[in-house]
Structures are given as C-alpha cells and as structure tokens.
Scaffold this motif. Structure first.
Motif, PDB file in Angstrom:
ATOM      1  N   SER A  38       0.885  -1.175   0.000  1.00 50.80           N
ATOM      2  CA  SER A  38       0.000   0.000   0.000  1.00 50.80           C
ATOM      3  C   SER A  38       0.916   1.216   0.000  1.00 50.80           C
ATOM      4  O   SER A  38       2.124   1.060  -0.220  1.00 50.80           O
ATOM      5  CB  SER A  38      -0.941   0.006   1.223  1.00 50.80           C
ATOM      6  N   ARG A  39       0.366   2.402   0.285  1.00 50.06           N
ATOM      7  CA  ARG A  39       1.206   3.612   0.237  1.00 50.06           C
ATOM      8  C   ARG A  39       1.909   3.866   1.559  1.00 50.06           C
ATOM      9  O   ARG A  39       2.778   4.735   1.632  1.00 50.06           O
ATOM     10  CB  ARG A  39       0.329   4.837  -0.095  1.00 50.06           C
ATOM     11  N   ASP A  66       2.113   2.607  -4.495  1.00 47.54           N
ATOM     12  CA  ASP A  66       0.956   3.461  -4.787  1.00 47.54           C
ATOM     13  C   ASP A  66       0.417   3.008  -6.137  1.00 47.54           C
ATOM     14  O   ASP A  66       1.118   3.088  -7.150  1.00 47.54           O
ATOM     15  CB  ASP A  66       1.403   4.932  -4.832  1.00 47.54           C
ATOM     16  N   ASP A  72       6.033   2.500  -9.109  1.00 47.11           N
ATOM     17  CA  ASP A  72       5.848   1.683  -7.891  1.00 47.11           C
ATOM     18  C   ASP A  72       5.425   0.256  -8.257  1.00 47.11           C
ATOM     19  O   ASP A  72       5.896  -0.719  -7.672  1.00 47.11           O
ATOM     20  CB  ASP A  72       4.746   2.280  -7.001  1.00 47.11           C
TER      21      ASP A  72
END
Ligand SMILES: NC(=O)c1ccc[n+]([C@@H]2O[C@H](COP(=O)([O-])OP(=O)(O)OC[C@H]3O[C@@H](n4cnc5c(N)ncnc54)[C@H](OP(=O)(O)O)[C@@H]3O)[C@@H](O)[C@H]2O)c1
Length: 263
Positions: A38-39, A66, A72
């Motif tokens: 996840s971020r 992200d 990413d």
C-alpha cells in the motif's frame, strides 16, 4: 478441501487494511508466501506483524506501492520476481475513487480515477502475465464493487471505471485461459471497512441525520440483515484464487448478502 496454496507466491495490492488485509490474512492462513503493499510503510508494518501473529506464518513481506504510480508497480513486481522467481496469485485492489455525482467531479478527478482504479489493474496484470504464462499457472482477482451490476447513486467514478474493469477482466480471461490463468472480478456489496464507514458518514452529513440511522437503513436493505465481515469476503477471494478453482474464469461476482436485485 485442499486449496493448494501452500508455498504459492501471492501478491495482494492495497492491503494495509480493509478487504486487502483480510485477503492477505486468509492466504497466510493457507501457508502461502504473501506480499502485502500500500502507500504507507507504517501501516504495512503493523499489518504484517498482525498477520504473522494471528496466523503463525512468518512468510509475509511488505512493499510500498501506490497503485496510481507506474514506477511503484514495476518495482514491486521486480522485487517479487527477484526474490521468489515466480508469482502465482495477484489480488488487484486499490482505494475507492472520489465519491460524488456528475457535477461533483472534474477532469482531474476523472483522470485520477482512471489511473488509480482501472489503469493500475491493467499495469499489474501486464507485469505478472509473462511469468504466469511461463509457469502455466496463474490466478488474478480484481476487486471491484457491486456497482458492476447495479449503479450506486452518487458514485459516478466507481460506476464508470468498475464497468471498464469488468470488460477488461472478461476479455483478458478469454485470452489467457489456455495458459491455466483464471481471471475473475469480485465486487463487495457492503462489507464493514473504513471505506464503508466513510461513505456512511458522507450520507449522514448530506441527509443531516445521525450515522446510526444510515447504518440501520443500510442493513435493513440487505437480506442477510447486516454488513458483511471482511473475512467472509476474503474467503471467497481465496477460493477463487486457489488451484481448487480450475474452471471458473471471466466472471464478475458480487459478495453482498443478497443486496442486489439485478440478475
Ligand atoms: N468495503 C466495501 O463494502 C466496498 C464496497 C464497494 C467497493 N469497495 C471497494 O473495494 C476497495 C477496497 O475497499 P476497502 O473497503 O477495503 O477500503 P479501505 O478499508 O478504505 O482500505 C483501502 C486500502 O487501500 C489502500 N490504498 C488506498 N489508495 C491506494 C493507492 N493509491 N495505492 C495503493 N493502496 C492504496 C489503503 O492503504 P494506504 O492508505 O496505506 O495506501 C488501504 O489499505 C476500494 O476500491 C473500495 O472502493 C469496497
């Protein structure tokens, strides 16, 4: 039933909380090797520890990703392939798009929702498919929404991009079925997560009523009589992503306690 997930390499996108985390937890229970992302590094760290503690499976790894950033995504899958040499299961998931009707969203909202809620799933699929084809095994689950079957008023971005996701998913499923890769879409109805709590709060603010009233009404519309638990949703994800599912592909299902009337 043996789900055949022991030792499989499973990547769950957007899994620091909510549905993604619940799916990661269930895969860990099946002794798969699980990569969560996840971020937020901090949230992922806590989630990883919780999954390891609750399942006794230490083979849980985390990576920042992200879903709206191509870089990413590429770097996450580069990490997975370098470390494990294969990837068996991809659970596509991301944060929900901005809420609102037609007049509440502008061009930048449309572009952001496209990047985050549709192009992201296309990019992850592109990253994993060469490996799944080589292995002659792969399972991709695209987490969507019940809006794939019945639009939800005031959620125009979800209604639009989830429909695109179903078209993408069905087409891809037909292209890769011969390589033993199953691709399905699963839409939550109302599963008790922060996202649903946030939408309930928005509805309460809009209607100027207490949130309890919104929850009560919402639950009364669900034939099962309550919101779903993330674990109930995750168990279905895990079955469809396992080798026990060797024939169901190209489908768009909803897990909604009987909420939708659409056939
Ligand atoms: N729960 C339901 O009943 C329901 C119903 C219909 C549709 N959905 C959809 O299902 C998906 C998951 O919902 P949820 O209920 O689990 O939501 P949630 O509880 O709010 O969790 C969202 C997860 O997505 C991550 N995330 C958000 N934006 C991200 C991004 N750009 N890149 C990577 N990760 C991101 C968050 O982690 P970080 O903040 O750490 O990045 C978090 O782990 C959403 O798209 C939601 O709209 C849910």
């Amino acid at each position: 039933m043996d789900l055949g997930l022991k030792g499989k390499i499973v990547v769950v996108m957007a899994s620091s909380k909510g549905l993604g985390k619940a799916a990661a937890m269930e895969f860990a229970k099946e002794n798969a090797t699980v990569v969560i992302s996840s971020r937020s590094q901090e949230a992922l760290k806590l989630t990883k520890e919780e999954i390891q503690k609750r399942t006794g499976n230490s083979d849980v790894h985390l990576r920042i990703c992200d879903m709206s950033k191509e870089h990413d995504i590429l770097s996450l899958f580069q990490f997975v392939i370098q470390k494990f040499g294969r990837i068996d299961v991809l659970i596509n998931n991301t944060g929900g798009p901005k809420a609102g009707g037609f007049s509440a969203v502008d061009d930048s909202d449309w572009y952001n929702a496209f990047d985050r809620n549709l192009l992201s799933y296309i990019r992850t699929a592109r990253a994993v498919l060469p490996h799944m084809k080589k292995q002659q095994f792969g399972r991709i689950i695209n987490i969507s929404s019940s809006s794939t079957k019945e639009v939800i008023d005031g959620l125009i971005l979800s209604n639009t991009f989830r429909a695109g996701m179903v078209g993408f998913s069905k087409t891809l499923a037909r292209e890769v079925a011969g390589d033993n890769i199953m691709v399905n879409t699963i839409g939550p109805g109302r599963i008790a997560t922060d996202r649903v709590a946030e939408l309930n709060q928005l509805a309460a603010d809009r209607q100027q009523v207490p949130i309890e009233k919104i929850i009560q009404k919402s639950e009364s519309e669900i034939p099962v009589g309550r919101f779903g638990d993330p674990e109930e949703f995750a168990k279905i994800v895990v079955f469809l992503a396992s080798s026990a599912n060797s024939y169901l592909t190209g489908q768009s299902l909803v897990v909604d306690g009987g909420l939708l009337k659409a056939l």
